[in-house]
Structure formats: C-alpha cells, structure tokens
Design an enzyme around this catalytic site. Structure first.
Site, short mmCIF file in Angstrom:
data_model
loop_
_atom_site.label_atom_id
_atom_site.label_comp_id
_atom_site.label_asym_id
_atom_site.label_seq_id
_atom_site.Cartn_x
_atom_site.Cartn_y
_atom_site.Cartn_z
CG HIS A 87 -0.24 0.03 2.54
ND1 HIS A 87 0.15 1.20 3.15
CD2 HIS A 87 0.14 -0.97 3.37
CE1 HIS A 87 0.73 0.93 4.31
NE2 HIS A 87 0.74 -0.38 4.46
CB CYS A 130 1.57 -4.16 5.36
SG CYS A 130 0.30 -4.91 6.41
#
EC number: 2.-.-.-
Length: 281
Positions: free
Chosen positions: A188, A204
């Site tokens: 992302h 992440c």
C-alpha cells in the site's frame, strides 16, 4: 492487516495533513545550476527545478499529491526499470523485504523496481500470497488482533479511518491472500516518506504513493506475490543492499488529530496546475 501502528505517527500525520501546503525541500546532490532562487516557483514546497521525474504533482480522484522532495529519492530509493536478476517468471511481484525493494517482473528479463518500507511483522512474512483485492484510496480499520494487543492505541480507531491523504494505507492498496484467507498483509501507499527504504516497529509493505499509483494498473487480480529469502537477497543484491535501512520508532498520534486530518483531506476541486503527473488512466 498484521499492523499499521507505524503508519499512525505524528511524523506521518504531519506529512499527510500538510501535504497540500508545505513539504520540506532538499537540494542534496542537486547540481548548483539547478538550486532554486528565491523567485523560483514551488509546488508543495519543492522548487520546480528539483522535482524528480515520476515524482511530481499528481491530481488523482480529486486529491492532490505534492511532489516527493528529492532528499527521499536518493540512490535506490526511486523506481527504476532494470534487468531482473531473480528467479521468478514475468507477471509476478517479488518482494525483497531485507533489501526494502519490490519488483514487478515483465517479459524480456526486465522489471520495475520500487523502494519499499516494511514493518517488523512484515519482515517475518515468508510465504507466497495472491492479490485478490485492489482498492483506490482505501479506508482502514484496525484488525481484531490489533485491538486486542494494543487497545490503548487502536481502540479509538475501531470504527475505521476513511480514505484520503491522512489514511495509513495511502492512495492504493493491494490485498494479499492465501487461498481464500485474507492474510491482513497489504502492499500500500504511505504518507510517511522517511519510512521508505527503512523498517518500522510494525506495518505491512509500504510504497511512495507515486509508486503504488504507478504499479496499481499493471497488476491484475490473481497476481502472485513471492517473498525473497535473505540468502537470495544477499546473492542477488549483495550483502550491503540486503541489509540496508534502519528501524524507525513509532510515535502515537491522538485519534482526534488523525480524524481531523482525514476529514480535511477530502476531494476538493482544483484548476489546472503545472507539472501534473499522468499515468494514462
């Protein structure tokens, strides 16, 4: 998602919330002939002469992403089209979480290479996954594990954070699955520019918003994501690159600040602006 606490930092919030006004400019490694004069036009705090190709102003879905200051784009910390020296087939994403690099492999032995930031829990990821969901300007809600583990931090975000410039997932998110099981890992965007090329206490796989916008249309649903192990990272990238970056500490941001920034980052109306990036979609 395993964790996004590193995305909820005062440093990151200020980067996202202030993105429409001022971002620091840096003349590091810029030729003296291109150093801005006091009269030179700036976009997002970056003089026009210092905007790096591919990292200029983007207007996307009504949001305005400012240029990435060049100090964050030194060395390997910018996307590049390079010969691919790994072992995966075209149409695969290979993430080297040790070298903080991500590859989109194309035919003919070439690949797009992107710098990434990764959290400690992301570093523990060792299995292959498949992209089964893609979102533009995604919303974010802490997982039940996050709420149980650190309720004092995440409890007030249990209702979620809407998509926008202040959102921890940034401009795009690719959701990683094993079979039909959501792993809660994501590739992302991020507004925490300093995290790219480094690791955090959690999180992440994060990319510059400019890079994840560039990658997003190239990657179809069903794309395999392979995690490169440390031995291959050293063999392919070299020991220095395989160990690049440092771990950044988290800083708590009061939820009222995050929600205020998110509310204020909604899609405005813009006129024509100079040096607007376009990715053809």
């Amino acid at each position: 998602m395993m964790s996004h606490s590193s995305a909820l930092t005062r440093r990151r919030l200020l980067t996202g919330a202030a993105a429409l006004t001022v971002l620091p400019a840096c003349a590091a490694q810029v030729p003296s002939s291109s150093i801005a004069t006091s009269s030179e036009q700036e976009i997002g705090g970056v003089p026009l002469s210092q905007i790096v190709d591919g990292y200029g102003l983007i207007e996307d879905a009504g949001y305005r992403l400012p240029p990435v200051p060049p100090k964050y784009l030194q060395g390997m910390n910018r996307r590049a089209y390079v010969p691919y020296r790994g072992y995966e087939p075209a149409g695969t994403i290979e993430a080297d979480l040790h070298a903080k690099l991500l590859y989109w492999i194309e035919p003919g032995g070439m690949a797009w290479r992107f710098p990434v930031g990764v959290g400690r829990q992301g570093l523990s990821m060792s299995y292959d996954t498949t992209i089964k969901r893609k979102e533009q300007w995604p919303s974010w809600t802490p997982t039940q594990n996050m709420l149980r583990r650190e309720p004092e931090i995440y409890g007030e975000y249990a209702g979620g954070v809407p998509g926008g410039l202040a959102n921890p997932l940034g401009a795009r998110a690719l959701y990683l699955y094993q079979g039909n099981r959501d792993t809660y890992y994501r590739i992302h965007g991020t507004n925490d520019l300093a995290s790219i090329g480094n690791s955090g206490s959690a999180g992440c796989i994060r990319m510059f918003n400019h890079d994840v916008i560039f990658l997003f249309p190239k990657v179809p649903l069903g794309t395999k994501v392979v995690i490169r192990d440390y031995e291959d990272s050293v063999a392919i990238e070299g020991a220095a690159v395989a160990n690049r970056g440092s771990e950044l500490p988290p800083t708590y941001v009061p939820p009222e600040e995050l929600y205020t920034a998110a509310a204020e980052s909604g899609p405005p109306q813009f006129g024509t602006a100079p040096n607007v990036e376009s990715f053809g979609y």
